[in-house]
Design a protein around this motif. Structure first.
Motif, short mmCIF file in Angstrom:
data_model
loop_
_atom_site.label_atom_id
_atom_site.label_comp_id
_atom_site.label_asym_id
_atom_site.label_seq_id
_atom_site.Cartn_x
_atom_site.Cartn_y
_atom_site.Cartn_z
N MET A 134 6.82 9.82 36.81
CA MET A 134 6.38 8.47 37.18
C MET A 134 4.94 8.49 37.66
SD MET A 134 8.05 5.83 39.98
CE MET A 134 7.35 4.20 40.25
N SER B 218 16.26 4.83 42.59
CA SER B 218 16.11 5.37 41.25
C SER B 218 17.41 5.25 40.47
CB SER B 218 15.69 6.85 41.33
OG SER B 218 15.53 7.41 40.04
N SER C 130 17.44 3.58 34.36
CA SER C 130 16.53 2.62 33.72
C SER C 130 15.34 2.19 34.56
CB SER C 130 17.32 1.36 33.31
OG SER C 130 17.87 0.75 34.46
N LYS C 131 15.39 2.50 35.87
CA LYS C 131 14.33 1.94 36.72
C LYS C 131 14.09 2.79 37.97
CE LYS C 131 14.28 -2.50 37.22
NZ LYS C 131 14.58 -3.91 37.64
N GLU D 246 8.82 1.13 37.91
CA GLU D 246 8.74 1.69 36.56
C GLU D 246 10.02 1.32 35.82
OE1 GLU D 246 8.34 5.92 34.10
OE2 GLU D 246 9.14 5.90 36.15
N ASN D 247 9.89 0.51 34.77
CA ASN D 247 11.01 0.21 33.89
C ASN D 247 10.96 1.21 32.75
OD1 ASN D 247 12.06 -2.58 34.93
ND2 ASN D 247 9.84 -2.80 34.85
N LYS D 248 12.00 2.02 32.62
CA LYS D 248 11.97 3.13 31.67
C LYS D 248 12.63 2.77 30.34
CE LYS D 248 13.87 5.72 34.94
NZ LYS D 248 14.43 6.88 35.67
N ASN D 249 12.11 3.41 29.27
CA ASN D 249 12.67 3.26 27.93
C ASN D 249 12.82 1.79 27.52
OD1 ASN D 249 13.04 6.15 27.73
ND2 ASN D 249 14.84 5.91 29.07
N SER E 286 7.34 3.16 29.01
CA SER E 286 7.60 2.55 30.31
C SER E 286 6.73 1.32 30.53
CB SER E 286 7.33 3.55 31.44
OG SER E 286 8.25 4.62 31.41
N TYR F 108 5.19 -0.69 33.74
CA TYR F 108 4.98 -0.62 35.19
C TYR F 108 4.60 -1.99 35.74
CZ TYR F 108 4.87 4.52 35.10
OH TYR F 108 5.19 5.85 34.96
#
Length: 285
Positions: A100, A121, A124-125, A155-158, A265, A267
């Motif tokens: 991150m 955590s 996904s986020k 952070e929004n992942k994928n 990602s 942000y």
């Protein structure tokens, strides 16, 4: 016989005169010695006073020098402590949230020594909350949840569709133009009791919202926003990104929202101060 008496009288008179002169000489000598002693005493007193004054001055200078040294040392220690605080917490976060992007500057003007951080955590986020408390607490201490964050980094992942989260605004040409600075023009429109002033720079759109009910004007905030962008810049983004600012700053309001894409990602940094947000993003790594 008379002659002898006369001679004797003269001798007695001469003796008397000599005695008088001797007495006056002795008196004069004593007076001179007394005067010299008094002068010596005064000179000694003056020398002593000068010496005492010099000693006091020297002591004052030494004390002032010591105070200045202590003040400088205290200031240096405070700066070092502030840098160590954000550095320590960021290092701990990197171990908990590998990969991150995180700021290495807290963006604060004061209160850095009491900076506190908590995070959540999931698959996904990741969300990191930055706040200032009454004392420094350990990362994710339960007490931090009761503190109002001055910044929140998410952070929004994928993410499959970054545009749905970023809310980038294309430049508009059909609305009244407003000059923001030399060479930079925006557009203005009203809606739902608010006035929106927008301008675009590179792949970033900037929108400032002002409340008509509260008598707010968007232009001064837009000018400040542009100046901060020119001074600090924004993160390198892999897609069109956005900055949205509501006029007015207050603790906990999080009125500045900056959203951008980096790889897969998306942000988002929410902050109560636009300048704080830019300072934090400038240090992002």
């Amino acid at each position: 016989m008379k002659k002898n008496e006369k001679t004797l009288g003269l001798l007695l008179l001469a003796a008397s005169l000599l005695a008088g002169c001797g007495s006056q000489s002795q008196s004069s000598s004593q007076t001179s010695q007394s005067s010299q002693a008094e002068s010596a005493k005064k000179a000694s007193s003056q020398a002593s006073s000068k010496s005492a004054a010099k000693s006091a001055s020297s002591s004052a200078k030494s004390s002032s020098s010591q105070t200045s040294s202590k003040s400088a040392a205290s200031s240096s220690q405070s700066t070092s402590t502030s840098a160590d605080r954000i550095g320590t917490l960021t290092s701990q976060l990197r171990a908990k949230l590998p990969g991150m992007l995180l700021p290495t500057a807290d963006g604060l003007g004061q209160g850095s020594e009491n900076l506190n951080v908590r995070y959540t955590s999931s698959a996904s986020k990741n969300v990191v909350y930055y706040s200032v408390g009454t004392s420094p607490l350990a990362l994710n201490d339960s007490q931090i949840a009761s503190e109002k964050p001055y910044a929140v980094l998410t952070e929004n992942k994928n993410v499959a569709d970054a545009s749905s989260l970023i809310n980038y605004q294309e430049a508009k040409t059909s609305l009244p133009a407003v000059k923001i600075a030399s060479g930079v023009t925006g557009t203005e429109e009203g809606a739902a009791g608010s006035t929106y002033l927008q301008f675009n720079q590179g792949q970033w759109s900037f929108v400032v919202r002002a409340s008509n009910v509260e008598g707010q004007k968007p232009l001064p905030t837009a000018q400040k926003l542009l100046a901060l962008y020119q001074q600090y810049g924004l993160p390198n983004a892999t897609a069109k990104s956005s900055v949205q600012v509501d006029v007015g700053e207050s603790l906990g309001s999080l009125n500045t929202v900056i959203t951008w894409a980096k790889g897969s990602s998306v942000y988002q940094l929410n902050a109560h101060s636009t300048e704080t947000a830019f300072k934090m993003l400038k240090s992002l790594s």
